[in-house]
Scaffold this motif. Sequence first.
Motif: not given
Length: 184
Positions: A90-92, A160-162, A102-103, A95-97
Amino acid sequence: MGNRLSKIATRTGDGGTTGLGDGSRTDKDSVRITAIGEVDELNSHLGLLLCEEMPADLRDELVTIQHDLFDLGGELCIPGYQMIKEAHVERLDDLLAKYNATLPPLTEFILPAGSRAASQAHVCRTVCRRAERAIVTLGKAETIHEHPRQYVNRLSDLLFVLSRVLNRYAGGSDVLWQHERKRG
């Protein structure tokens, strides 16, 4: 625990086996050891990524992920033991959300390129996918908990998002795949 690693060269693995956290021994090329090794390699690549410039909050989040991966390796090292739980997954997701918000939306595939930090995040992503495949293989051979597999699946998405976030942090943007480029 302070003296657990006081002797590194034990020679107990010279015959091609290694010890698990429960005291049992297994072949060094077993699916369990392969999964542990893939997670360890991922953690090492994250350490390399952390050598790059990045926002402080992102750095802190990646350090937390490194600790999670160490715990994940511990879970894989002790058959039947559980350290990675739903809260980690859930923490990940959170972070994904956070970072996806921002992208800009993707309209094309992107290449694993751009800044050095973003490129290293892509290396981490691909190693993470390999670790996921190893954990899936282990799960077919032995009973393991579902959260380690879910964790690395989410982590590869986050990496990937990072990579996209890190390209922007460096003043750049996504490197788009050019499907219409001239091929020579």
